[in-house]
Design an enzyme around this catalytic site. Structure first.
Site, short mmCIF file in Angstrom:
data_model
loop_
_atom_site.label_atom_id
_atom_site.label_comp_id
_atom_site.label_asym_id
_atom_site.label_seq_id
_atom_site.Cartn_x
_atom_site.Cartn_y
_atom_site.Cartn_z
N HIS A 1 -97.39 4.85 -21.26
CA HIS A 1 -96.95 4.47 -22.71
C HIS A 1 -97.93 4.19 -23.80
O HIS A 1 -99.04 4.06 -23.64
CB HIS A 1 -95.83 3.27 -22.48
CG HIS A 1 -96.49 1.95 -22.17
ND1 HIS A 1 -96.74 1.67 -21.13
CD2 HIS A 1 -96.94 0.96 -22.98
CE1 HIS A 1 -97.22 0.35 -20.96
NE2 HIS A 1 -97.42 -0.03 -22.10
N CYS B 1 -98.79 -7.61 -23.88
CA CYS B 1 -99.82 -6.60 -23.56
C CYS B 1 -99.94 -5.69 -24.75
O CYS B 1 -99.75 -6.16 -25.82
CB CYS B 1 -99.26 -5.65 -22.77
SG CYS B 1 -97.71 -4.75 -23.31
#
Length: 695
Positions: free
Chosen positions: A65, A207
């Site tokens: 992603h 993240c």
């Protein structure tokens, strides 16, 4: 708003055998639907995110992603692989692969839905349904939430939301009005009974892209908290922003868990509590262990001493080997020391350039400074630089200890480093002092102490005891042997000549180009700066410094040259990076070659090492010297035998560029490449400014 996934974005027979091929196959579906405008640019952004941390998860899931400017709207593509694709998960290949694409400026609503999907991936019923689904339309509907997966075992409805669709149900949690609303506090309190207060934990997850791992870790921690009967509230700090935990919830918490790969925002809110600080994947893969670990710290009274953050580099997996942790601790010290080296060294070099080498004997500017005299300004810059250099060993030791034990390690580390400087133990003494200080503090923190004195531990007891122990060891036990070893190494360097010096130059050149600013590069650089970090460095030490800087300039300059003479071998993004690499290389910033090395390591890194070794050996052979620890071409006037020095750099640059061009020209074109000379792995990360936004 168009749907983020349709049947056209589903491949239930994904045949890719590598993660790059899998990402390309799914991305091509996005391109065909007009959701991605530049396939190669988007894949480069995906690979850049993958390079930060593997996106494979336990349970056979891969979630490549990124956020990218080449994405027109938030999109999902799903592939199911019969053979499995390795995305770096501990338990093996992934058979369920989600490619998540978000525009660089995606709005909060879109990102909330993407985050909800990330939470659903922790639901076994959801993933089991995806493995069993028979057609693409049904798979897309299942992911969108149009179809609800059948539970593996019958379960009565417990709330009005129990029939909600998978993504919609999770989106409510991800985008709730507050983090506390999504916590399992009520459940935990009910299970433990009204008279017994459950153990309370607050957690933060984050993240680099803030889309997937952030919310998966939050979901895993919440589920583990329910199972353990603790009151666990999570604050996911994602791309869609974050809702701060209520200060009263934080104040009442017994412990804190940080599962993050980017710095925790407003971390000072959680100071003074038992804390476990790990990477975000640890929060996904072993949440139960983290809860047990932080409860153990609370029972022992181990608390975080203040608001200063623990370095993110320390936040690794608990199973890391000692060698890996030691490298991180040492690099923590070196990273804080380098700015002192650069500032002090350049000021000293400037003083020499203005007033000559005899300026080191000038009286203190406190007693004699004439505004109109050049020599006074030369003495001022030299003396400021010398003071800055005096901090090198204490800072190195202090921040090694900080990397091991957080703020409580600073005092014994700095004191131990200062003792190393006082007894002439040098950098070896600083390394030893930092490691000893950190170890002593960690040992003290493991001692079980009465609750009444826990409050003064970080500010009184730990600094007092640890400093006394470190001081005793440095002065009485190990200081003298280390000082003797430091003197022996210095004498050996001073005696280097001829072929020995050339071989050392080649070795240092190899190290500087091996990982381009990484640990090996920093070892060579620290070795060189240690030699000149004195008021009167030897000629051999200055030769070593010159060789190290010359070799470190070669990789980015060589890649800039290669992209100029054979641009068709590189992507458009790499050609743009090549222009920046001219400036980075000339400034002695080896990291300018990292985008090229990451994209094609087997060709770029060996080529760079060959060129660096040649440059290092030539610099030593020419007898080039350098008093400044940094500066690149901007300190050429301070280099001895400057013309020959530049020739050494040019030779290494040309050799590396030639090797890269030859090796890239020999390979076969990749399937689907735009041109015969295009790189076969164009999905690799680049240093272009058009990278996925990390938050």
């Amino acid at each position: 708003m168009s749907e983020m996934i349709t049947a056209d974005l589903v491949d239930l027979d994904l045949s890719a055998d590598t993660k790059e091929a899998a990402a390309r196959a799914l991305a091509e579906r996005m391109v065909a639907q007009g959701r991605v405008t530049d396939l190669d640019g988007f894949l480069a952004d995906v690979a850049a995110r993958e390079a930060q941390m593997p996106t494979g998860l336990d349970g056979g899931i891969g979630i490549p992603h990124c956020r990218s400017e080449y994405v027109t709207e938030p999109s999902l593509a799903f592939g199911r692989s019969a053979e499995g694709v390795d995305f770096g998960a501990p338990d093996g290949p992934a058979d369920l692969i989600f490619l998540i694409a978000a525009p660089a400026g995606a709005d909060d609503a879109h990102l909330t839905i993407l985050s909800a999907l990330a939470r659903q991936l922790m639901n076994a019923e959801f993933t089991s349904a995806l493995r069993a689904v028979g057609d693409a339309e049904s798979a897309a509907a299942l992911i969108r939430g149009d179809e609800t997966p059948a539970p593996s075992t019958p379960a009565p409805s417990t709330s009005e939301n129990s029939a909600a669709t998978p993504v919609a149900a999770s989106a409510g949690v991800a985008a709730g009005s507050s983090a506390a609303d999504a916590s399992p506090a009520a459940t935990a309190a009910a299970d433990t009974g009204a008279d017994e207060q459950p153990f309370r934990i607050v957690a933060v997850t984050s993240c680099p892209t803030g889309i997937a791992h952030t919310y998966m870790a939050a979901e895993a921690l919440e589920n583990a908290g329910r199972a353990a009967g603790v009151d666990l509230v999570v604050e996911p700090q994602g791309s869609a922003g974050f809702t701060r935990l209520d200060p009263a919830v934080i104040a009442a918490a017994d412990a804190v868990i940080f599962a993050h790969d980017v710095p925790v925002r407003e971390k000072e809110r959680f100071a003074g509590k038992p804390t476990v600080d790990v990477g975000v994947k640890a929060g996904i893969n072993r949440p139960t262990e983290l809860i047990s670990e932080v409860r153990g710290k609370a029972e022992r009274g181990e608390v975080t001493g203040g608001s200063a953050p623990t370095p993110v580099e320390r936040g690794g997996e608990a199973g890391e080997g000692y060698g890996s942790m030691l490298r991180k601790w040492l690099m923590s010290g070196v990273s804080y020391m380098v700015p002192f080296v650069a500032a002090g060294g350049l000021l000293i070099a400037l003083g020499f350039a203005i007033g000559g080498y005899e300026i080191k004997s000038a009286p203190s500017v406190m007693q004699h400074f004439v505004w109109t005299q050049t020599d006074s300004w030369a003495a001022l810059t030299f003396q400021i630089g010398a003071v800055a250099f005096g901090f090198l060993v204490p800072v190195l030791a202090g921040y090694i200890a900080y990397g091991m034990a957080d703020r409580p390690g600073l005092v014994p580390g700095f004191v131990g480093g200062m003792i190393a400087s006082t007894i002439n133990a040098g950098f070896l003494g600083g390394l030893a002092a930092g490691l000893i200080a950190g170890g002593v503090v960690l040992a003290i923190q493991k001692v079980r102490i009465p609750k009444a004195v826990r409050g003064i531990m970080p500010v009184v007891v730990i600094p007092l005891i640890s400093t006394a122990i470190v001081g005793f060891l440095m002065f009485v036990v190990i200081g003298k042997p280390i000082a003797s070893a430091q003197k022996g190494m210095t004498d050996w360097l001073n005696g280097l000549s001829g072929s020995n010096a050339i071989l050392l130059g080649a070795l240092l050149g190899l190290m500087m180009c091996f990982d381009l600013g990484g640990p090996v590069n920093k070892v060579a650089y620290t070795f060189a700066t240690a030699g000149i970090a004195v008021s009167s460095p030897s000629d051999s030490a200055m030769k070593i410094m010159a060789a190290v800087m010359a070799a470190g300039m070669v990789p980015p300059l060589a890649m800039a040259l290669a992209t100029t003479v054979r641009g068709k071998l590189f992507t458009e993004t790499e050609r743009e990076n090549g222009k920046a690499a001219w400036v980075l290389g000339a400034s002695f910033i080896s990291e300018g070659a990292i985008p090229f090395a990451a994209a094609d390591p087997l060709r770029v890194i060996p080529s760079a090492m060959v060129g660096g070794a040649i440059t290092g050996s030539l610099s030593m052979a020419f007898g080039a010297t350098l008093r400044a620890p940094h500066g690149g071409i901007f300190v050429v006037p301070l280099i001895g035998h400057a013309f020959l020095y530049l020739i050494a750099i040019a030779v290494g640059m040309c050799v590396t560029a030639a090797l890269v061009v030859v090796l890239k020209g020999m390979r076969k074109p990749a399937a689907g490449s735009a041109a015969p000379g295009a790189p076969e792995d164009i999905s690799a990360p680049t240093a272009d400014t058009k990278q996925p936004v990390a938050v």
